[in-house]
Design a protein around this motif. Structure first.
Motif, PDB file in Angstrom:
ATOM      1  N   GLY A 156       0.418  -7.173  -1.030  1.00 26.96           N
ATOM      2  CA  GLY A 156      -0.246  -7.558   0.214  1.00 26.96           C
ATOM      3  C   GLY A 156       0.568  -7.295   1.464  1.00 26.96           C
ATOM      4  N   THR A 157       1.867  -7.091   1.331  1.00 26.44           N
ATOM      5  CA  THR A 157       2.659  -6.788   2.533  1.00 26.44           C
ATOM      6  C   THR A 157       2.612  -5.297   2.888  1.00 26.44           C
ATOM      7  N   PRO A 159       0.024  -3.145   3.506  1.00 24.30           N
ATOM      8  CA  PRO A 159      -0.782  -2.810   4.690  1.00 24.30           C
ATOM      9  C   PRO A 159      -0.174  -3.361   5.978  1.00 24.30           C
ATOM     10  N   VAL A 160       0.492  -4.493   5.879  1.00 32.46           N
ATOM     11  CA  VAL A 160       1.115  -5.072   7.074  1.00 32.46           C
ATOM     12  C   VAL A 160       2.229  -4.139   7.565  1.00 32.46           C
ATOM     13  N   ILE A 190      -4.816  -3.550  -3.291  1.00 33.06           N
ATOM     14  CA  ILE A 190      -4.297  -3.379  -1.938  1.00 33.06           C
ATOM     15  C   ILE A 190      -3.152  -2.373  -1.894  1.00 33.06           C
ATOM     16  N   GLU A 193      -5.107   0.817  -1.453  1.00 31.41           N
ATOM     17  CA  GLU A 193      -5.723   0.874  -0.117  1.00 31.41           C
ATOM     18  C   GLU A 193      -4.676   1.189   0.941  1.00 31.41           C
ATOM     19  N   ALA A 194      -3.566   0.518   0.855  1.00 32.93           N
ATOM     20  CA  ALA A 194      -2.567   0.620   1.925  1.00 32.93           C
ATOM     21  C   ALA A 194      -1.852   1.968   1.896  1.00 32.93           C
ATOM     22  N   ASN A 196      -3.017   4.711   0.551  1.00 33.24           N
ATOM     23  CA  ASN A 196      -4.034   5.705   0.928  1.00 33.24           C
ATOM     24  C   ASN A 196      -4.130   5.821   2.454  1.00 33.24           C
ATOM     25  N   TYR A 197      -4.210   4.661   3.092  1.00 33.38           N
ATOM     26  CA  TYR A 197      -4.303   4.627   4.561  1.00 33.38           C
ATOM     27  C   TYR A 197      -3.050   5.245   5.201  1.00 33.38           C
TER      28      TYR A 197
END
Lengths: 378, 337
Positions: A156-157, A159-160, A190, A193-194, A196-197
């Motif tokens: 979870g960190t 994407p941050v 996540i 997702e992160a 990939n982004y």
């Protein structure tokens, strides 16, 4: 035709495991740098050893997630960072809080890392912790020091961290974010997702995967379908580096390549550091870990202590010689076996100062439990 | 020619235009603000709330994101950690569940965890609500999840001017906010209004009295406010005078306005379109029961969606949702208690 092009692209994206020896980042390290790295390994180990002892004496609350045998991953990945770079350590990375930006002196007042006092105040649950003991152990951080605060949701960190460097780039900065995760959290949605982004936006983010073979009680082959976790990178068209997590200089080499790749605007990458978790998931799991892992596996996984590997290298390079080479023998010793005499004096003293500070610090007053839910506006 | 003669005639604007104006004004006012979401840039948003925003402020500040709700929220948190204000759009509020962990565990708790070192000015906004045949996954009102997660502002405007003023307030509040827009109101002609001029802000935590009355108090938000107003019209024919309160923001909640009204009417009906169990209607009834029990002359009533998903077929959908008829019937029963 298009098939072969695709394969070639994938091959190019997967950066070679063994870098060109002539251009290894570690070759630019001075003997002083290497000795400092050696000291930092001892410091990370001593921090762990000492906390295990304190925990067993009933002095600490919460769960201790030992970083024993994984210190080279932390020291090697953090050593080459610039002060302004960001990191997001997770539960097993407690030493990262004080190792960040330590290269230029442990007691520098402008250091972009936490002091040992802050970290110890957190471990002891005191008011001088950066988070005033509101969340436990590794769940601290510092915006001022560029350390991202983790939650228990691990990946979870990521994407941050991606958002942090997106903003930094927007402001014209050149900071890189270094995120830490285990091999297990690469199975979280996540994570994908992160990264990939970050790959789409070519963000300067390096994700370190501490592959210690066990995610709590689940072995790596039940978390990840590929032979190497670094292979995750192929799906994002980004480099996936593999480092020997027991060799601090190899970690340094691979992470520095990833960092330069990121800083130069080429985008994110993954660095898998192959290592082994010495104890249970947390100290509450030590006994059970002895049942779900065979003694042979543990012995094999701990056979190459990162301190011993580093010492051997320093001797080969002629940096450690004579009597100096055999001073302090912490390697291979469990926390209960190791004593203060196994560690350099400055290491013991540094941590003692942190612990003394923590012991003298107050616990927060009860009312603080209801504070800071919202930023209060005038 | 005088300045007055030059001024354009006051134009009524819809709810969606009001939101768009808020975003343009805040992007203009705050160079450290970004917007991000799915299809918000090139397309201008699924409903057009961000139309023209990327053309004016560029791709770097108006960011088309992959279909990754958790990452949309998480990266917004990271930007906020590094000094930015971020509007993060959910294409439909139904999809917010995909970003749930980042909202409730990462974003909502950041200020608390850091003892105030970090504040997260991120507004997660998007279209919500039923009555349009959107079925299970384009109709939800899931605001209760976020009211139950300490650290989040939760806002739901019902009028164009509130949509503008509350969104601007939320973007400046400094706390993370989940902002529920009612997509059935986006282009509803009947509610268009002339927007207040200038830098118009509606403070969070202040309810609006939409209609004054003396016999019963309706507390609502979002599009159910209009059901309450229609019910109040109908009740007038029965000689019942209903007061309608639009709370506008759920967290923080303006309890005072509710209690003041109840001191006059002594009867309460709460209307919202979320499912009943553990919904916000229950929270309002609880607070009244705890803090203003003496003001009640009849049992408080909740009119909510049944504890079901929102079905697609129109008769099914209307069956499970609050309606004017349901409100009128409950009100007549309550005033005769």
């Amino acid at each position: 035709m298009s098939q072969s092009t695709g394969a070639a692209t994938a091959e190019k994206a997967h950066v070679v495991i063994e870098p060109n020896l002539a251009s290894r980042p570690q070759d630019l390290l001075t003997p002083e740098d290497r000795l400092e790295i050696f000291r930092q390994l001892y410091l990370a180990r001593y921090f762990d050893v000492r906390l295990i002892k304190e925990k067993r004496r009933g002095k600490l609350r919460g769960t201790l997630y030992s970083s024993h045998n994984q210190e080279a991953v932390l020291v090697g990945s953090l050593f080459g960072l610039k002060p302004n770079d960001w990191i997001s350590p997770i539960h097993r990375d407690m030493p990262a809080f004080f190792l960040k930006d330590m290269r230029g002196g442990w007691r520098r007042s402008d250091r972009m890392g936490m002091s040992i006092e802050e970290v110890c105040a957190q471990v002891w649950g005191k008011i001088d912790s950066p988070g005033r003991a509101r969340d436990n152990w590794s769940h601290i951080g510092s915006r001022a020091k560029h350390i991202i605060h983790s939650t228990s949701m691990l990946a979870g960190t990521i994407p941050v961290a991606a958002g942090v460097v997106y903003a930094d780039r927007l402001d014209g900065g050149d900071a890189v974010a270094l995120t830490f995760n285990g091999e297990g959290s690469t199975a979280q949605g996540i994570f994908h997702e992160a990264i990939n982004y970050a790959a789409v936006r070519k963000l300067p983010m390096v994700t370190i995967i501490e592959n210690n073979q066990w995610a709590y009680g689940t072995p790596v082959h039940l978390e990840v379908p590929t032979a190497d976790v670094a292979d995750r990178a192929r799906g994002f068209g980004i480099p996936g580096f593999i480092a020997d997590g027991q060799d601090v200089f190899d970690v340094y080499d691979k992470v520095m390549q990833a960092i330069e790749y990121a800083r130069s605007g080429q985008g994110p990458s993954i660095v898998e550091c192959k290592t082994f978790r010495a104890y249970g998931h947390g100290d509450h799991d030590d006994d059970r870990a002895n049942k779900y892992r065979s003694p042979e596996e543990v012995e094999h996984g701990r056979a190459r202590d990162p301190i011993a590997v580093c010492r051997k290298r320093l001797i080969e390079l002629g940096i450690l010689t004579g009597e100096e080479a055999s001073l302090y023998q912490a390697e291979g010793k469990n926390a209960v076996e190791a004593t203060d005499e196994d560690f350099p004096k400055e290491v013991v003293q540094y941590l003692n100062e942190g612990i003394d500070f923590a012991l003298a610090s107050d616990i927060p007053s009860a009312e603080e439990g209801a504070m800071w839910v919202f930023k209060e506006n005038a | 020619m005088s300045a007055i003669a030059d001024a354009p005639a006051a134009i009524k604007k819809n709810y969606l235009t009001a939101l768009k104006e808020a975003l343009f004004e805040e992007m203009e006012r705050n160079p450290n603000m970004l917007c991000q979401g799915e299809d918000i840039g090139i397309l201008g948003g699924a409903f057009g709330v961000t139309e023209g925003l990327q053309a004016k402020y560029g791709e770097a500040r108006v960011v088309d994101m992959p279909i990754s709700e958790a990452c949309i929220v998480g990266s917004a948190v990271g930007m906020a950690l590094n000094g930015k204000t971020v509007m993060a759009e959910m294409q439909f509020m139904d999809f917010i569940s995909c970003g749930f962990d980042q909202i409730v565990n990462m974003m909502a708790t950041y200020h608390y965890r850091t003892a105030g070192e970090v504040n997260i000015p991120v507004v997660v906004r998007g279209p919500a609500g039923a009555y349009g045949g959107g079925a299970l996954y384009h109709s939800q009102m899931n605001e209760a999840w976020f009211c139950n997660s300490p650290g989040l502002r939760v806002v739901c405007p019902s009028t164009p001017s509130d949509a503008k003023g509350l969104l601007k307030a939320a973007l400046r509040d400094g706390n993370p906010c989940v902002f529920f827009e009612i997509k059935e109101l986006y282009r509803k002609r009947e509610i268009e209004e002339v927007l207040p001029e200038g830098d118009y802000i509606v403070p969070l935590g202040k309810a609006a009295i939409r209609r004054t009355g003396t016999d019963i108090t309706f507390v609502s938000y979002g599009q159910n406010v209009y059901h309450c107003l229609a019910a109040a019209d109908e009740l007038q024919k029965h000689g019942v005078s209903a007061e309608v309160i639009d709370i506008r923001s759920l967290v923080p909640l303006d309890e005072e306005t509710i209690f003041t009204s109840l001191a006059k009417t002594n009867r309460l009906i709460v209307v919202n379109e979320a499912p009943m169990t553990c919904g916000f209607a229950g929270e309002i009834v609880s607070r009244v029961s705890e803090k203003a029990f003496d003001l009640l002359d009849a049992p408080p009533v909740r009119i909510t969606r049944l504890d079901t998903p929102v079905p697609w077929s129109k008769p099914l959908e209307l069956f499970v949702l609050p309606s004017v008829e349901k409100i009128v019937n409950a009100a007549l029963k309550t005033v005769r208690f």
